[in-house]
Enzyme design. Structure first.
Site, short mmCIF file in Angstrom:
data_model
loop_
_atom_site.label_atom_id
_atom_site.label_comp_id
_atom_site.label_asym_id
_atom_site.label_seq_id
_atom_site.Cartn_x
_atom_site.Cartn_y
_atom_site.Cartn_z
N LYS A 1 -3.56 8.46 3.47
CA LYS A 1 -4.88 8.18 4.04
C LYS A 1 -4.91 8.50 5.54
O LYS A 1 -5.96 8.88 6.08
CB LYS A 1 -5.26 6.71 3.81
N TYR B 1 0.83 -1.21 0.00
CA TYR B 1 0.00 0.00 0.00
C TYR B 1 0.86 1.26 0.00
O TYR B 1 0.45 2.31 -0.46
CB TYR B 1 -0.96 -0.01 1.19
#
Length: 254
Positions: free
Chosen positions: A162, A155
């Site tokens: 995020k 990720y």
């Protein structure tokens, strides 16, 4: 309590029929909302407009969130057409491929800044423009992911981005709460979308979710849609500043 009758909302982030934002739009219209929506580029317009036609969405415009003029034009159109806004769904994220596929340690200054601008700060800019149209209160919703708080393999750069988005949600909730505007984030599990396909070995992550979540089985964007409806409804009138998981419980077992 989950009716959206009489409410007007803007959906940012429909790229095609596999986008998480698409079933959210469908569910919100089915709940009675009047919707506006955008597309990012002329290329994506060819995929998005037939979907908007199917819903009968009249308020539709191009929107590259990195272009302030386009963003302002969208909210000007909302003001002129509707005079108010009741909810906003922000389902937009981006990181340059080289930065996304590399280590956070090796991320470029330019790539990190671009990912933060499009994936996080664009939500803040949209909230700033939406707030004056929510004089009777409203709901702002952003899409996050578990990689914001835990290290998820592959990720990479989007994890810190995020995390910033979720923090922004909390600060915006504190700042806008006094005027009746609620701000929340939804954290879906691994769902196969076109955007997610850019993450290395994403198929393995989807399999892991399906096998190890307490509620075993593959997730779809349709699982996210009911929560979008709820957060935009009066049923969520006392909820703000939260990150809500739609992942079959995966977040409790990793």
């Amino acid at each position: 309590m989950c009716t959206l009758e009489g409410k007007k909302g803007l959906i940012l982030g429909i790229a095609n029929e596999q986008s998480i934002a698409w079933p959210c739009a469908q569910a919100m219209q089915a709940a009675g909302a009047l919707l506006g929506a955008t597309w990012q580029t002329e290329k994506s317009r060819t995929y998005v407009e037939p979907l908007l036609d199917a819903l009968g969405v009249d308020l539709r415009m191009p929107l590259d969130v990195s272009d302030d003029a386009q963003l302002e034009a969208v909210f000007d159109a909302v003001a002129q057409r509707w005079g108010r806004l009741d909810f906003l769904i922000h389902s937009i994220a981006y990181a340059p491929k080289d930065d996304l596929h590399g280590k956070v340690l090796d991320s470029s200054r330019e790539g990190f800044a671009l990912a933060m601008d499009i994936s996080c700060h664009s939500f803040i800019r949209a909230a700033r423009l939406a707030a004056p149209l929510m004089s009777q209160g409203g709901s702002l919703v952003a899409m996050s992911y578990l990689g914001s708080e835990r290290v998820v393999p592959n990720y990479g750069l989007m994890g810190p981005v995020k995390a910033a988005l979720e923090s922004a949600v909390r600060y915006l909730a504190a700042e806008l709460g006094p005027v009746g505007i609620r701000v929340n984030a939804i954290s879906p599990g691994a769902i196969e979308t076109r955007a997610a396909s850019g993450i290395n070995h994403f198929d393995a992550l989807v399999t892991d979710y399906a096998e190890r979540s307490p509620m075993v089985g593959a997730l779809t964007a349709n699982d996210v849609a009911p929560l979008c409806v709820f957060l935009a409804s009066d049923g969520a009138r006392a909820m703000t500043g939260a990150t809500l998981y739609v992942d079959g419980g995966y977040n409790i077992v990793t």
